[in-house]
Design a protein around this motif. Structure first.
Motif, mmCIF file in Angstrom:
data_model
loop_
_atom_site.group_PDB
_atom_site.id
_atom_site.type_symbol
_atom_site.label_atom_id
_atom_site.label_comp_id
_atom_site.label_asym_id
_atom_site.label_seq_id
_atom_site.Cartn_x
_atom_site.Cartn_y
_atom_site.Cartn_z
ATOM 1 N N ILE A 174 0.844 -1.191 0.000
ATOM 2 C CA ILE A 174 0.000 0.000 0.000
ATOM 3 C C ILE A 174 0.883 1.247 0.000
ATOM 4 N N ARG A 175 0.278 2.375 -0.268
ATOM 5 C CA ARG A 175 1.000 3.646 -0.272
ATOM 6 C C ARG A 175 1.518 3.939 1.138
ATOM 7 N N PRO A 176 2.691 4.536 1.263
ATOM 8 C CA PRO A 176 3.214 4.876 2.594
ATOM 9 C C PRO A 176 2.230 5.761 3.365
ATOM 10 N N GLY A 177 1.985 5.417 4.613
ATOM 11 C CA GLY A 177 1.102 6.192 5.485
ATOM 12 C C GLY A 177 -0.379 5.965 5.266
ATOM 13 N N ALA A 178 -0.753 5.139 4.286
ATOM 14 C CA ALA A 178 -2.173 4.965 3.949
ATOM 15 C C ALA A 178 -2.965 4.246 5.038
ATOM 16 N N ALA A 179 -2.313 3.470 5.862
ATOM 17 C CA ALA A 179 -3.042 2.717 6.882
ATOM 18 C C ALA A 179 -3.276 3.517 8.155
ATOM 19 N N GLU A 180 -2.662 4.680 8.267
ATOM 20 C CA GLU A 180 -2.710 5.436 9.518
ATOM 21 C C GLU A 180 -4.047 6.100 9.783
ATOM 22 N N VAL A 181 -4.608 6.777 8.793
ATOM 23 C CA VAL A 181 -5.853 7.526 8.982
ATOM 24 C C VAL A 181 -6.665 7.449 7.694
ATOM 25 N N GLY A 182 -7.980 7.445 7.852
ATOM 26 C CA GLY A 182 -8.853 7.369 6.691
ATOM 27 C C GLY A 182 -9.883 8.486 6.693
#
Length: 176
Positions: free
Chosen positions: A79-87
């Motif tokens: 996944i893109r870097p940082g994509a799992a942190e906040v939505g």
């Protein structure tokens, strides 16, 4: 007109749609990149001073992503870097009241017939809860499988949808 296009994107597909929507807005009104800002949701951009807020996210588990569904996406591919942190869910949950702000929502979703759920429909409800005037029905753009790619023609359709949003804004303002 000043617009903000905020997107959540795990694999880059929703980002590609967001870019096309922003391009459509710019082209329809002959606007500059400063007039139509594109922002990753992870930056938690402020909607202060904009006339139109457009939000987009991938559909996860029939709606907006959660930390658990973003973690699951990590298991399906890089996944893109940082994509799992906040939505987008978290962004809208901490947004201040946006009373009267024109808004629209889109999503990307897997191209499977009769697959229920839509991140855009959930985002539209959240935008209304925040006091936004939603200009048009939510729009979905399809991807092949979880990680994509986008279906042929999706980017051009997103550009046309962005242009339609630009055209809808003055008509909506007159009704207020």
């Amino acid at each position: 007109m000043r617009a903000l296009v905020v997107y959540e994107s795990m694999f880059g597909n929703t980002e590609a749609i967001a870019r096309a929507v922003a391009d459509g807005l710019r082209e329809a009104r002959d606007l500059t990149p400063d007039d139509v800002r594109l922002a990753d949701v992870a930056t938690m951009p402020s909607a202060e001073g904009v006339d139109l807020l457009v939000v987009g996210a991938p559909t996860h588990a029939f709606g907006l992503s959660r930390p658990s569904t973003r973690k699951d996406a990590q298991q399906r591919g890089p996944i893109r870097p940082g994509a799992a942190e906040v939505g987008l869910r978290e962004y809208l949950n901490v947004s201040p009241s946006l009373t009267g702000l024109a808004a629209a929502a889109f999503d990307t979703k897997v191209d499977k017939p009769r697959l229920p759920g839509s991140a855009a429909r959930r985002a539209r409800r959240e935008l209304r809860r925040l006091g936004c005037r939603v200009l048009v029905p939510p729009e979905s753009f399809r991807v092949h499988g979880t990680a994509g790619p986008l279906l042929d023609g999706a980017v051009e359709r997103a550009r046309r949808w962005g242009a339609a949003l630009a055209a809808a804004l003055p008509a909506e303002r007159r009704r207020v």
